[in-house]
Structure formats: C-alpha cells, structure tokens
Design a protein around this motif. Structure first.
Motif, PDB file in Angstrom:
ATOM      1  N   PRO A   7     134.170 -32.467  65.728  1.00 11.68           N
ATOM      2  CA  PRO A   7     132.788 -32.314  66.189  1.00 11.68           C
ATOM      3  C   PRO A   7     131.808 -33.127  65.344  1.00 11.68           C
ATOM      4  N   GLN A   8     131.690 -34.385  65.623  1.00  9.56           N
ATOM      5  CA  GLN A   8     130.802 -35.251  64.879  1.00  9.56           C
ATOM      6  C   GLN A   8     129.570 -35.581  65.721  1.00  9.56           C
ATOM      7  N   PRO A   9     128.391 -35.691  65.092  1.00  9.06           N
ATOM      8  CA  PRO A   9     127.177 -35.991  65.845  1.00  9.06           C
ATOM      9  C   PRO A   9     127.262 -37.300  66.624  1.00  9.06           C
ATOM     10  N   ARG A  10     128.091 -38.215  66.177  1.00  5.05           N
ATOM     11  CA  ARG A  10     128.160 -39.520  66.840  1.00  5.05           C
ATOM     12  C   ARG A  10     129.175 -39.545  67.990  1.00  5.05           C
ATOM     13  N   ASP A  11     129.669 -38.365  68.369  1.00  3.47           N
ATOM     14  CA  ASP A  11     130.677 -38.293  69.425  1.00  3.47           C
ATOM     15  C   ASP A  11     130.055 -38.515  70.802  1.00  3.47           C
ATOM     16  N   PHE A  12     129.589 -39.678  71.097  1.00  7.48           N
ATOM     17  CA  PHE A  12     128.955 -39.937  72.380  1.00  7.48           C
ATOM     18  C   PHE A  12     129.968 -40.419  73.403  1.00  7.48           C
ATOM     19  N   LEU A  13     129.678 -40.087  74.694  1.00  3.11           N
ATOM     20  CA  LEU A  13     130.627 -40.355  75.757  1.00  3.11           C
ATOM     21  C   LEU A  13     130.866 -41.842  76.000  1.00  3.11           C
ATOM     22  N   ASP A  14     129.971 -42.711  75.498  1.00  3.76           N
ATOM     23  CA  ASP A  14     130.179 -44.137  75.723  1.00  3.76           C
ATOM     24  C   ASP A  14     131.169 -44.731  74.721  1.00  3.76           C
ATOM     25  N   MET A  15     131.761 -43.905  73.908  1.00  6.28           N
ATOM     26  CA  MET A  15     132.786 -44.386  72.981  1.00  6.28           C
ATOM     27  C   MET A  15     134.126 -44.336  73.698  1.00  6.28           C
ATOM     28  N   ASP A  16     134.665 -45.508  73.985  1.00  5.09           N
ATOM     29  CA  ASP A  16     135.853 -45.595  74.822  1.00  5.09           C
ATOM     30  C   ASP A  16     137.049 -44.846  74.245  1.00  5.09           C
ATOM     31  N   ARG A  17     137.208 -44.885  72.947  1.00  5.78           N
ATOM     32  CA  ARG A  17     138.366 -44.222  72.354  1.00  5.78           C
ATOM     33  C   ARG A  17     138.343 -42.725  72.634  1.00  5.78           C
ATOM     34  N   GLN A  18     137.179 -42.117  72.476  1.00  5.47           N
ATOM     35  CA  GLN A  18     137.062 -40.681  72.705  1.00  5.47           C
ATOM     36  C   GLN A  18     137.242 -40.337  74.181  1.00  5.47           C
ATOM     37  N   TYR A  19     136.718 -41.186  75.048  1.00  2.39           N
ATOM     38  CA  TYR A  19     136.905 -40.945  76.469  1.00  2.39           C
ATOM     39  C   TYR A  19     138.383 -40.997  76.832  1.00  2.39           C
ATOM     40  N   ARG A  20     139.107 -41.986  76.321  1.00  2.00           N
ATOM     41  CA  ARG A  20     140.549 -42.078  76.605  1.00  2.00           C
ATOM     42  C   ARG A  20     141.286 -40.862  76.059  1.00  2.00           C
ATOM     43  N   GLN A  21     140.829 -40.371  74.910  1.00  2.00           N
ATOM     44  CA  GLN A  21     141.432 -39.188  74.301  1.00  2.00           C
ATOM     45  C   GLN A  21     141.269 -37.968  75.207  1.00  2.00           C
ATOM     46  N   ILE A  22     140.068 -37.778  75.718  1.00  2.00           N
ATOM     47  CA  ILE A  22     139.797 -36.659  76.620  1.00  2.00           C
ATOM     48  C   ILE A  22     140.629 -36.771  77.883  1.00  2.00           C
ATOM     49  N   MET A  23     140.704 -37.980  78.429  1.00  2.00           N
ATOM     50  CA  MET A  23     141.479 -38.167  79.652  1.00  2.00           C
ATOM     51  C   MET A  23     142.960 -37.874  79.413  1.00  2.00           C
ATOM     52  N   TYR A  24     143.448 -38.248  78.240  1.00  2.00           N
ATOM     53  CA  TYR A  24     144.857 -37.992  77.920  1.00  2.00           C
ATOM     54  C   TYR A  24     145.145 -36.492  77.891  1.00  2.00           C
ATOM     55  N   LEU A  25     144.257 -35.725  77.260  1.00  2.00           N
ATOM     56  CA  LEU A  25     144.438 -34.274  77.206  1.00  2.00           C
ATOM     57  C   LEU A  25     144.520 -33.675  78.597  1.00  2.00           C
ATOM     58  N   HIS A  26     143.634 -34.112  79.472  1.00  2.00           N
ATOM     59  CA  HIS A  26     143.588 -33.536  80.813  1.00  2.00           C
ATOM     60  C   HIS A  26     144.715 -34.049  81.704  1.00  2.00           C
ATOM     61  N   GLU A  27     145.131 -35.286  81.500  1.00  2.00           N
ATOM     62  CA  GLU A  27     146.295 -35.781  82.239  1.00  2.00           C
ATOM     63  C   GLU A  27     147.544 -34.987  81.859  1.00  2.00           C
ATOM     64  N   ALA A  28     147.660 -34.644  80.570  1.00  2.00           N
ATOM     65  CA  ALA A  28     148.800 -33.829  80.129  1.00  2.00           C
ATOM     66  C   ALA A  28     148.763 -32.460  80.774  1.00  2.00           C
ATOM     67  N   ALA A  29     147.565 -31.874  80.894  1.00  2.00           N
ATOM     68  CA  ALA A  29     147.427 -30.566  81.529  1.00  2.00           C
ATOM     69  C   ALA A  29     147.787 -30.635  83.005  1.00  2.00           C
ATOM     70  N   ILE A  30     147.384 -31.707  83.671  1.00  2.00           N
ATOM     71  CA  ILE A  30     147.742 -31.891  85.076  1.00  2.00           C
ATOM     72  C   ILE A  30     149.254 -31.955  85.239  1.00  2.00           C
ATOM     73  N   GLN A  31     149.906 -32.693  84.356  1.00  2.00           N
ATOM     74  CA  GLN A  31     151.365 -32.793  84.431  1.00  2.00           C
ATOM     75  C   GLN A  31     152.015 -31.420  84.320  1.00  2.00           C
ATOM     76  N   GLU A  32     151.471 -30.585  83.443  1.00  2.00           N
ATOM     77  CA  GLU A  32     152.009 -29.232  83.283  1.00  2.00           C
ATOM     78  C   GLU A  32     151.849 -28.431  84.571  1.00  2.00           C
ATOM     79  N   VAL A  33     150.653 -28.447  85.150  1.00  2.00           N
ATOM     80  CA  VAL A  33     150.399 -27.666  86.362  1.00  2.00           C
ATOM     81  C   VAL A  33     151.238 -28.179  87.529  1.00  2.00           C
ATOM     82  N   VAL A  34     151.265 -29.484  87.714  1.00  2.00           N
ATOM     83  CA  VAL A  34     152.018 -30.061  88.831  1.00  2.00           C
ATOM     84  C   VAL A  34     153.503 -29.762  88.674  1.00  2.00           C
ATOM     85  N   SER A  35     153.986 -29.799  87.439  1.00  2.00           N
ATOM     86  CA  SER A  35     155.384 -29.472  87.197  1.00  2.00           C
ATOM     87  C   SER A  35     155.690 -28.042  87.636  1.00  2.00           C
TER      88      SER A  35
END
Length: 217
Positions: A7-35
């Motif tokens: 939780p850093q103050p500079r965690d803005f959504l336009d930071m590509d690395r953080q966005y990819r990180q969030i997408m990875y977490l949710h893609e993993a969750a989708i894989q679990e549900v679909v499985s």
C-alpha cells in the motif's frame, strides 16, 4: 495480498506493472472458478441424463472500464482503492438450460469449502427495470501461489440461454454508436425480455413434467 500489492501512496493505476499484477491475480482466480465449473460439467456429463451447465465463459474487465467505474464511484486512482472497492474485475458467466438449473449450479459452487459468498444479486426474481435477468454471485475464491494463498474476488453470472441471448442483443443495440437509443427502443426490448421470461417459465414447467427438475444436484 500485501505481498503482491504494497500500500504505497504512489500506487496509481497508470503504472503498467501494477496493472499487470492485478490482472494476473484475477486471471488466476478465473482459472480456479472455471476449473471447478468444468469439473461439475464433466461429472454431470457422465453420471446424469442431462447437464445443468450448457456453456462457460470468462472475461477480465478492461483497464478503461476499471478507471471509468472508479471515477463514477469517486474513488482515488490507487491500487488499494481498486482492490477494496471493485469486485467484478474477474467475471465468469455460466449458461444453463432451465431456470432451476441456475440456482442448482449456484448452490453447487457456494457450498465448496474454499469459496466464500460475499453477495447475491438475483435479477431473475427481481429483474432490472430494462428487463435484464440473471443471477449474480460475488464470491471470493482461495488461490494458491508459490509461497502464499489469498482470496480473490470474482463475479459469477448464471443465466439461461434465453436470458443470455437477450442480454447480448440488448447490449449491442443499446451501444450502437450510429443510432440514438430511444425510449421506444427501451420499451420494445423490455417487451422482448418479458416474452423470453415467459418462455423460460413455460420451459421450466415442461421440464417439471418430464421430471428433469428432480435430478439429484
């Protein structure tokens, strides 16, 4: 989740690395549900006369949609605000033959021990004003990574084939850019939704006559 998202103050959504990180977490969750859903679908394919699951699809909400939703909610553009307030980044859709199948599939999912039900929005029993019908489950599912586990939110939409056809057609018509969507258009689509809802109900009654709604699931 802090191991992934400090939780850093500079965690803005336009930071590509953080966005990819969030997408990875949710893609993993989708894989679990679909499985889980595919396992259920396979089980019924081989052990019953019919299957309550016709089709399964999934999607990750786009970055543009996420930003729009956060702006609409008046949220700060930070990773922490996103993770705390936007729970439909990961989406799974399940299509069922009959109305009762929708509720049966929902019960099968939420009784699994590492799936936590957060909220139910039943737009079948209480449709939206425009005629939209679907059962929405907001859940959290446990996802195991190399050195940690975490609960990740997923929105699951469960609906009949008729409900899905109407929702898809309505979306295409409503957001067609070359034509203004009028109150008359709204009324026509609501009428179509009511017709399809009546057909769904009659199909459910026929299902009962054939004892197909009494399967052990």
């Amino acid at each position: 989740m802090d191991e992934f998202l400090p939780p850093q103050p500079r965690d803005f959504l336009d930071m590509d690395r953080q966005y990819r990180q969030i997408m990875y977490l949710h893609e993993a969750a989708i894989q679990e549900v679909v499985s889980r859903l595919n396992i259920l679908k396979g089980e019924f394919q081989f052990s019953n006369d019919r299957n309550p699951i016709s089709a399964i699809s999934s999607r990750i909400k786009s970055k543009e949609s996420i930003v729009f939703k956060m702006e609409k909610k008046g949220l700060p553009m930070t990773v922490r605000a996103l993770m705390m307030n936007i729970h439909d980044i990961a989406g799974v859709r399940v299509i069922c033959p009959f109305i009762e199948d929708v509720y049966a599939v929902a019960r099968m999912l939420i009784r699994q021990k590492d799936i936590q039900l957060i909220e139910v929005k039943d737009y079948i029993r209480e449709p939206k004003e425009n005629g939209y019908r679907s059962l929405h489950l907001n859940i959290q599912i446990n996802v195991d990574f190399s050195d940690t586990s975490m609960n990740v939110p997923v929105e699951i939409q469960i609906r009949t084939s008729a409900m899905d056809f109407w929702a898809g057609a309505e979306h295409q018509l409503r957001y067609k850019k070359e034509r203004e969507f009028t109150a008359e258009d709204e009324a026509k689509l609501k009428h179509c939704a009511d017709i399809m809802a009546q057909a769904d109900q009659e199909m459910q009654e026929i299902c009962g006559e054939f004892n197909l709604d009494r399967e052990n699931w």
